[in-house]
Design a protein around this motif. Sequence first.
Motif, PDB file in Angstrom:
ATOM      1  N   UNK A 183       0.827  -1.209   0.000  1.00  0.00           N
ATOM      2  CA  UNK A 183       0.000   0.000   0.000  1.00  0.00           C
ATOM      3  C   UNK A 183       0.863   1.261   0.000  1.00  0.00           C
ATOM      4  N   UNK A 184       2.179   1.111  -0.143  1.00  0.00           N
ATOM      5  CA  UNK A 184       3.128   2.224  -0.246  1.00  0.00           C
ATOM      6  C   UNK A 184       3.114   3.106   1.004  1.00  0.00           C
ATOM      7  N   UNK A 185       3.187   2.483   2.166  1.00  0.00           N
ATOM      8  CA  UNK A 185       3.179   3.202   3.436  1.00  0.00           C
ATOM      9  C   UNK A 185       4.392   2.782   4.261  1.00  0.00           C
ATOM     10  N   UNK A 186       4.979   3.735   4.965  1.00  0.00           N
ATOM     11  CA  UNK A 186       6.101   3.426   5.824  1.00  0.00           C
ATOM     12  C   UNK A 186       7.284   4.341   5.607  1.00  0.00           C
ATOM     13  N   UNK A 187       8.443   3.907   6.104  1.00  0.00           N
ATOM     14  CA  UNK A 187       9.671   4.699   6.076  1.00  0.00           C
ATOM     15  C   UNK A 187      10.501   4.375   4.851  1.00  0.00           C
ATOM     16  N   UNK A 193       2.244   8.122   5.871  1.00  0.00           N
ATOM     17  CA  UNK A 193       1.093   7.560   6.581  1.00  0.00           C
ATOM     18  C   UNK A 193      -0.167   8.055   5.888  1.00  0.00           C
ATOM     19  N   UNK A 194      -0.975   7.126   5.428  1.00  0.00           N
ATOM     20  CA  UNK A 194      -2.227   7.476   4.754  1.00  0.00           C
ATOM     21  C   UNK A 194      -3.403   7.171   5.679  1.00  0.00           C
ATOM     22  N   UNK A 195      -4.572   7.669   5.304  1.00  0.00           N
ATOM     23  CA  UNK A 195      -5.791   7.308   6.015  1.00  0.00           C
ATOM     24  C   UNK A 195      -5.929   5.788   6.036  1.00  0.00           C
ATOM     25  N   UNK A 196      -6.119   5.225   7.214  1.00  0.00           N
ATOM     26  CA  UNK A 196      -6.266   3.766   7.342  1.00  0.00           C
ATOM     27  C   UNK A 196      -7.603   3.305   6.762  1.00  0.00           C
ATOM     28  N   UNK A 197      -7.556   2.249   5.950  1.00  0.00           N
ATOM     29  CA  UNK A 197      -8.761   1.625   5.402  1.00  0.00           C
ATOM     30  C   UNK A 197      -8.556   0.107   5.367  1.00  0.00           C
ATOM     31  N   UNK A 219      -4.199   0.676  -3.099  1.00  0.00           N
ATOM     32  CA  UNK A 219      -3.630   1.691  -2.206  1.00  0.00           C
ATOM     33  C   UNK A 219      -4.358   1.740  -0.867  1.00  0.00           C
ATOM     34  N   UNK A 220      -5.577   1.215  -0.810  1.00  0.00           N
ATOM     35  CA  UNK A 220      -6.317   1.171   0.451  1.00  0.00           C
ATOM     36  C   UNK A 220      -5.722   0.088   1.347  1.00  0.00           C
ATOM     37  N   UNK A 221      -5.519   0.416   2.601  1.00  0.00           N
ATOM     38  CA  UNK A 221      -4.948  -0.568   3.508  1.00  0.00           C
ATOM     39  C   UNK A 221      -4.475   0.069   4.793  1.00  0.00           C
ATOM     40  N   UNK A 222      -3.777  -0.700   5.625  1.00  0.00           N
ATOM     41  CA  UNK A 222      -3.308  -0.200   6.913  1.00  0.00           C
ATOM     42  C   UNK A 222      -1.944   0.465   6.802  1.00  0.00           C
ATOM     43  N   UNK A 266     -16.140  14.552  -1.836  1.00  0.00           N
ATOM     44  CA  UNK A 266     -15.063  13.704  -1.328  1.00  0.00           C
ATOM     45  C   UNK A 266     -15.465  12.247  -1.149  1.00  0.00           C
ATOM     46  N   UNK A 267     -16.734  11.940  -0.993  1.00  0.00           N
ATOM     47  CA  UNK A 267     -17.168  10.548  -0.890  1.00  0.00           C
ATOM     48  C   UNK A 267     -16.941   9.943   0.481  1.00  0.00           C
ATOM     49  N   UNK A 268     -17.035   8.604   0.558  1.00  0.00           N
ATOM     50  CA  UNK A 268     -17.100   7.892   1.839  1.00  0.00           C
ATOM     51  C   UNK A 268     -15.756   7.356   2.342  1.00  0.00           C
ATOM     52  N   UNK A 269     -14.748   7.258   1.479  1.00  0.00           N
ATOM     53  CA  UNK A 269     -13.453   6.712   1.898  1.00  0.00           C
ATOM     54  C   UNK A 269     -12.314   7.668   1.517  1.00  0.00           C
ATOM     55  N   UNK A 270     -12.297   8.856   2.114  1.00  0.00           N
ATOM     56  CA  UNK A 270     -11.240   9.816   1.754  1.00  0.00           C
ATOM     57  C   UNK A 270      -9.858   9.253   2.044  1.00  0.00           C
ATOM     58  N   UNK A 271      -8.906   9.625   1.188  1.00  0.00           N
ATOM     59  CA  UNK A 271      -7.524   9.141   1.295  1.00  0.00           C
ATOM     60  C   UNK A 271      -6.593  10.337   1.394  1.00  0.00           C
ATOM     61  N   UNK A 272      -6.208  10.657   2.629  1.00  0.00           N
ATOM     62  CA  UNK A 272      -5.283  11.760   2.867  1.00  0.00           C
ATOM     63  C   UNK A 272      -3.949  11.201   3.332  1.00  0.00           C
ATOM     64  N   UNK A 273      -2.912  11.982   3.143  1.00  0.00           N
ATOM     65  CA  UNK A 273      -1.542  11.562   3.434  1.00  0.00           C
ATOM     66  C   UNK A 273      -0.901  12.514   4.430  1.00  0.00           C
ATOM     67  N   UNK A 274      -0.179  11.960   5.400  1.00  0.00           N
ATOM     68  CA  UNK A 274       0.747  12.745   6.208  1.00  0.00           C
ATOM     69  C   UNK A 274       2.149  12.240   5.907  1.00  0.00           C
ATOM     70  N   UNK A 275       3.046  13.187   5.645  1.00  0.00           N
ATOM     71  CA  UNK A 275       4.422  12.871   5.293  1.00  0.00           C
ATOM     72  C   UNK A 275       5.336  13.561   6.298  1.00  0.00           C
ATOM     73  N   UNK A 276       6.062  12.765   7.086  1.00  0.00           N
ATOM     74  CA  UNK A 276       7.079  13.284   7.997  1.00  0.00           C
ATOM     75  C   UNK A 276       8.407  13.229   7.258  1.00  0.00           C
ATOM     76  N   UNK A 277       9.078  14.372   7.155  1.00  0.00           N
ATOM     77  CA  UNK A 277      10.232  14.484   6.265  1.00  0.00           C
ATOM     78  C   UNK A 277      11.453  14.999   7.013  1.00  0.00           C
ATOM     79  N   UNK A 278      12.557  14.319   6.831  1.00  0.00           N
ATOM     80  CA  UNK A 278      13.855  14.780   7.334  1.00  0.00           C
ATOM     81  C   UNK A 278      14.763  15.042   6.137  1.00  0.00           C
TER      82      UNK A 278
END
Length: 358
Positions: free
Chosen positions: A88-92, A112-116, A130-133, A182-194
């Motif tokens: 799901x393309x999530x992580x470090x 980190x994306x919206x969990x689905x 792309x939907x997932x934990x 936006x519908x029922x399963x919005x997909x937003x992203x948080x990106x922590x960047x160094x």
Amino acid sequence: MTPSDHTIFEGAFAEIPIVSLGARHGKVAERADLARRLGDICHHIGFAIVTDHGVNRSIIDGVFNQADRFFSLSEADKRRIDKKKSRHFRGWEPVGAESTNNRPDMREQIDLWTDHPPRPSGVIPDYLNLLGPNQWPDEAVTPGFRQALERWFGEMGALADDILRLIAISLDLNEGYFEVLFGDEPMSLTKLIHYPETPLGEFGVNAHHDAGILTVLAPGGVPGLEVENGDGDWIPVPIIKDSLVINLGEILQKMTGNYLVATPHRVMTRAPRVSVGYFHGPSLDMKMQPLPLHQRFADAVANSSRHANAGFMAQADETNAGIGDMKSHKHPDVYGEQLWNYFKRSYPENMARHYPDS
């Protein structure tokens, strides 16, 4: 006259305007005035520094504390949530793992994306994969990480909804227009960047447009973000205490027929820098159809060569064929396809690892 005194911006901008959002919960006339000003900025510039945004300082500080703690871990601890493990393309990911227009970005980050709930492997259309934990760090290693980030998601989502209500008003739409869209399963992203200090001749992140609708950035205390104006000059975004930075993505550019613009930006830093971005997104199946706008918005585009000729980020095959970085005039019609193209363009190895037939 200060940037916050301007209401109309003609020609190439030389500074990023500062906007107080304090009136967004005020009287109708105050909200309308703020919406008009924000709409002007979104049309001419696509970037703003916002103050009086209402996000509690403790929430922002909490996320930065968690980011600092995580980025100071050993590589072995970080790799417990390696993005390569996630279909799901999530992580470090380490410095250089993401590419922009076939050039590596000099930053490490956590996505980190919206969990689905995940869809079955092989689901059609592809973008539903792309939907997932999320992959969350071990609570024993980074205590409070997930709690701090979930609070951040909630606060940023509420602020982004408020800003989109103002943008809707500026476009003569019902202020709740985007919430319905936006519908029922919005997909937003948080990106922590160094960002480590940027090597000579490279960039922390190369020049690009954001893919989504609206970005809200907590820039941290170290400058480095730059925005390209209509003359091709790179304008630095200053650090303003207790402010956030907002900008628009390609979805709004497409749906407004280029009236609102996704403005190129990049990062180059002379000192280590941490920032946290929130990318507000709709359900993956949202169709990116033209908004029902008054003819005057189309006329404004036709009368501006910058808007009329504004392009999109080139897709992977276009980049390989030599199309300019942001000169594409092809664009998907569904948000999920937009994200899928982003991952194909930016993570070819990860895509090949999990989806070799895509």
